[in-house]
Design a protein around this motif. Sequence first.
Motif, PDB file in Angstrom:
ATOM      1  N   GLU A 230      -6.413  13.741 -13.166  1.00  0.00           N
ATOM      2  CA  GLU A 230      -5.945  14.570 -12.047  1.00  0.00           C
ATOM      3  C   GLU A 230      -6.888  14.473 -10.846  1.00  0.00           C
ATOM      4  O   GLU A 230      -6.459  14.405  -9.709  1.00  0.00           O
ATOM      5  N   ALA A 231      -8.193  14.442 -11.117  1.00  0.00           N
ATOM      6  CA  ALA A 231      -9.179  14.425 -10.036  1.00  0.00           C
ATOM      7  C   ALA A 231      -9.155  13.120  -9.248  1.00  0.00           C
ATOM      8  O   ALA A 231      -9.425  13.113  -8.048  1.00  0.00           O
ATOM      9  N   GLU A 232      -8.839  12.015  -9.896  1.00  0.00           N
ATOM     10  CA  GLU A 232      -8.878  10.735  -9.187  1.00  0.00           C
ATOM     11  C   GLU A 232      -7.506  10.234  -8.749  1.00  0.00           C
ATOM     12  O   GLU A 232      -7.400   9.144  -8.192  1.00  0.00           O
ATOM     13  N   LEU A 233      -6.460  11.034  -8.949  1.00  0.00           N
ATOM     14  CA  LEU A 233      -5.121  10.614  -8.543  1.00  0.00           C
ATOM     15  C   LEU A 233      -5.035  10.410  -7.033  1.00  0.00           C
ATOM     16  O   LEU A 233      -4.500   9.407  -6.566  1.00  0.00           O
ATOM     17  N   ASP A 234      -5.585  11.352  -6.262  1.00  0.00           N
ATOM     18  CA  ASP A 234      -5.556  11.205  -4.803  1.00  0.00           C
ATOM     19  C   ASP A 234      -6.317   9.969  -4.347  1.00  0.00           C
ATOM     20  O   ASP A 234      -5.896   9.279  -3.415  1.00  0.00           O
ATOM     21  N   ASP A 235      -7.448   9.667  -5.007  1.00  0.00           N
ATOM     22  CA  ASP A 235      -8.219   8.476  -4.648  1.00  0.00           C
ATOM     23  C   ASP A 235      -7.434   7.201  -4.955  1.00  0.00           C
ATOM     24  O   ASP A 235      -7.450   6.249  -4.171  1.00  0.00           O
ATOM     25  N   ARG A 236      -6.751   7.169  -6.078  1.00  0.00           N
ATOM     26  CA  ARG A 236      -5.958   5.981  -6.440  1.00  0.00           C
ATOM     27  C   ARG A 236      -4.786   5.791  -5.484  1.00  0.00           C
ATOM     28  O   ARG A 236      -4.441   4.673  -5.124  1.00  0.00           O
ATOM     29  N   ILE A 237      -4.173   6.908  -5.056  1.00  0.00           N
ATOM     30  CA  ILE A 237      -3.082   6.818  -4.078  1.00  0.00           C
ATOM     31  C   ILE A 237      -3.624   6.299  -2.752  1.00  0.00           C
ATOM     32  O   ILE A 237      -2.991   5.473  -2.087  1.00  0.00           O
ATOM     33  N   ALA A 238      -4.811   6.745  -2.369  1.00  0.00           N
ATOM     34  CA  ALA A 238      -5.442   6.250  -1.138  1.00  0.00           C
ATOM     35  C   ALA A 238      -5.743   4.753  -1.246  1.00  0.00           C
ATOM     36  O   ALA A 238      -5.611   4.010  -0.265  1.00  0.00           O
ATOM     37  N   GLU A 239      -6.139   4.276  -2.437  1.00  0.00           N
ATOM     38  CA  GLU A 239      -6.389   2.847  -2.633  1.00  0.00           C
ATOM     39  C   GLU A 239      -5.113   2.035  -2.463  1.00  0.00           C
ATOM     40  O   GLU A 239      -5.133   0.952  -1.876  1.00  0.00           O
ATOM     41  N   ILE A 240      -4.010   2.555  -2.974  1.00  0.00           N
ATOM     42  CA  ILE A 240      -2.725   1.859  -2.823  1.00  0.00           C
ATOM     43  C   ILE A 240      -2.356   1.766  -1.342  1.00  0.00           C
ATOM     44  O   ILE A 240      -1.918   0.723  -0.862  1.00  0.00           O
ATOM     45  N   ALA A 241      -2.554   2.867  -0.621  1.00  0.00           N
ATOM     46  CA  ALA A 241      -2.239   2.870   0.806  1.00  0.00           C
ATOM     47  C   ALA A 241      -3.164   1.923   1.574  1.00  0.00           C
ATOM     48  O   ALA A 241      -2.725   1.207   2.476  1.00  0.00           O
ATOM     49  N   ALA A 242      -4.465   1.894   1.213  1.00  0.00           N
ATOM     50  CA  ALA A 242      -5.417   1.020   1.902  1.00  0.00           C
ATOM     51  C   ALA A 242      -5.114  -0.452   1.636  1.00  0.00           C
ATOM     52  O   ALA A 242      -5.321  -1.300   2.511  1.00  0.00           O
ATOM     53  N   ALA A 243      -4.632  -0.761   0.452  1.00  0.00           N
ATOM     54  CA  ALA A 243      -4.307  -2.153   0.119  1.00  0.00           C
ATOM     55  C   ALA A 243      -3.138  -2.669   0.942  1.00  0.00           C
ATOM     56  O   ALA A 243      -2.997  -3.872   1.139  1.00  0.00           O
ATOM     57  N   ASN A 244      -2.312  -1.768   1.441  1.00  0.00           N
ATOM     58  CA  ASN A 244      -1.147  -2.165   2.231  1.00  0.00           C
ATOM     59  C   ASN A 244      -1.265  -1.707   3.678  1.00  0.00           C
ATOM     60  O   ASN A 244      -0.256  -1.533   4.350  1.00  0.00           O
ATOM     61  N   ALA A 245      -2.490  -1.485   4.146  1.00  0.00           N
ATOM     62  CA  ALA A 245      -2.702  -1.033   5.521  1.00  0.00           C
ATOM     63  C   ALA A 245      -2.192  -2.095   6.488  1.00  0.00           C
ATOM     64  O   ALA A 245      -2.454  -3.280   6.338  1.00  0.00           O
ATOM     65  N   GLY A 246      -1.449  -1.656   7.488  1.00  0.00           N
ATOM     66  CA  GLY A 246      -0.920  -2.557   8.491  1.00  0.00           C
ATOM     67  C   GLY A 246       0.371  -3.240   8.074  1.00  0.00           C
ATOM     68  O   GLY A 246       1.019  -3.893   8.877  1.00  0.00           O
ATOM     69  N   LEU A 247       0.749  -3.105   6.832  1.00  0.00           N
ATOM     70  CA  LEU A 247       1.986  -3.689   6.330  1.00  0.00           C
ATOM     71  C   LEU A 247       3.017  -2.588   6.131  1.00  0.00           C
ATOM     72  O   LEU A 247       2.720  -1.405   6.268  1.00  0.00           O
TER      73      LEU A 247
ATOM     74  N   ALA B 103       0.974  14.128  -1.878  1.00  0.00           N
ATOM     75  CA  ALA B 103      -0.184  13.236  -1.784  1.00  0.00           C
ATOM     76  C   ALA B 103       0.244  11.843  -1.341  1.00  0.00           C
ATOM     77  O   ALA B 103      -0.442  11.196  -0.532  1.00  0.00           O
ATOM     78  N   LEU B 104       1.379  11.366  -1.826  1.00  0.00           N
ATOM     79  CA  LEU B 104       1.901  10.066  -1.398  1.00  0.00           C
ATOM     80  C   LEU B 104       2.256  10.077   0.083  1.00  0.00           C
ATOM     81  O   LEU B 104       1.901   9.170   0.838  1.00  0.00           O
ATOM     82  N   ASN B 105       2.931  11.138   0.515  1.00  0.00           N
ATOM     83  CA  ASN B 105       3.340  11.246   1.909  1.00  0.00           C
ATOM     84  C   ASN B 105       2.135  11.379   2.838  1.00  0.00           C
ATOM     85  O   ASN B 105       2.123  10.850   3.945  1.00  0.00           O
ATOM     86  N   ALA B 106       1.097  12.093   2.395  1.00  0.00           N
ATOM     87  CA  ALA B 106      -0.103  12.264   3.216  1.00  0.00           C
ATOM     88  C   ALA B 106      -0.798  10.929   3.471  1.00  0.00           C
ATOM     89  O   ALA B 106      -1.451  10.752   4.506  1.00  0.00           O
ATOM     90  N   GLU B 107      -0.664   9.975   2.560  1.00  0.00           N
ATOM     91  CA  GLU B 107      -1.280   8.655   2.723  1.00  0.00           C
ATOM     92  C   GLU B 107      -0.347   7.670   3.431  1.00  0.00           C
ATOM     93  O   GLU B 107      -0.674   6.498   3.567  1.00  0.00           O
ATOM     94  N   GLY B 108       0.830   8.149   3.862  1.00  0.00           N
ATOM     95  CA  GLY B 108       1.768   7.278   4.574  1.00  0.00           C
ATOM     96  C   GLY B 108       2.671   6.465   3.660  1.00  0.00           C
ATOM     97  O   GLY B 108       3.358   5.559   4.123  1.00  0.00           O
ATOM     98  N   LEU B 109       2.662   6.773   2.392  1.00  0.00           N
ATOM     99  CA  LEU B 109       3.533   6.083   1.442  1.00  0.00           C
ATOM    100  C   LEU B 109       4.838   6.867   1.365  1.00  0.00           C
ATOM    101  O   LEU B 109       4.989   7.780   0.555  1.00  0.00           O
ATOM    102  N   ASN B 110       5.783   6.514   2.219  1.00  0.00           N
ATOM    103  CA  ASN B 110       7.000   7.310   2.318  1.00  0.00           C
ATOM    104  C   ASN B 110       8.232   6.614   1.756  1.00  0.00           C
ATOM    105  O   ASN B 110       9.328   7.100   1.912  1.00  0.00           O
TER     106      ASN B 110
END
Length: 160
Positions: A86-103, A127-134
């Motif tokens: 639970e604690a690292e879910l937001d970090d993993r979602i942020a990693e997914i968003a960072a891997a696709n930055a600009g795409l 959390a997904l929406n906050a990282e731009g994963l819509n």
Amino acid sequence: MMIGAPPSARRGRRRPPMSEINVTPLVDVMLVLLIIFMVTAPLLVTGVAVKLPQNRAKALETNDKPTVISLNAAGEAYINDARVDEAELDDRIAEIAAANAGLEPPQIFLRADARLDYGRVMRVMGALNAEGLNRIALVSTAQAGGASAPAAPPVSPRSE
């Protein structure tokens, strides 16, 4: 004028051409491949056991491989079948968003157990929406008695 002797007489005895195919190496290779596939096939069928809700929606058409986030009945989160705390879910979602930055944002399939608290699902979606994963698709199964297809392609055969 003397015509030369036939080729077999000149060079000694030659063996006649072989007209059979030796299938023993072929059978050996096929048996080895069969064993390899028998060992690896069960490893390809992995997944998180989730009882999906039912609906009447049509299946999504997609060409790219989506990221699958699963929430089981106990509220445990999995990203592509890997357990995430639970604690690292937001970090993993942020990693997914960072891997696709600009795409274009990647397709996310959210699989949540039907018995799970609605608030837990909404927190993950937030959390997904906050990282731009819509581009989020909620996965469900076809309603009993209905003629509709699953709302998304089945992720694993262990889905109920």
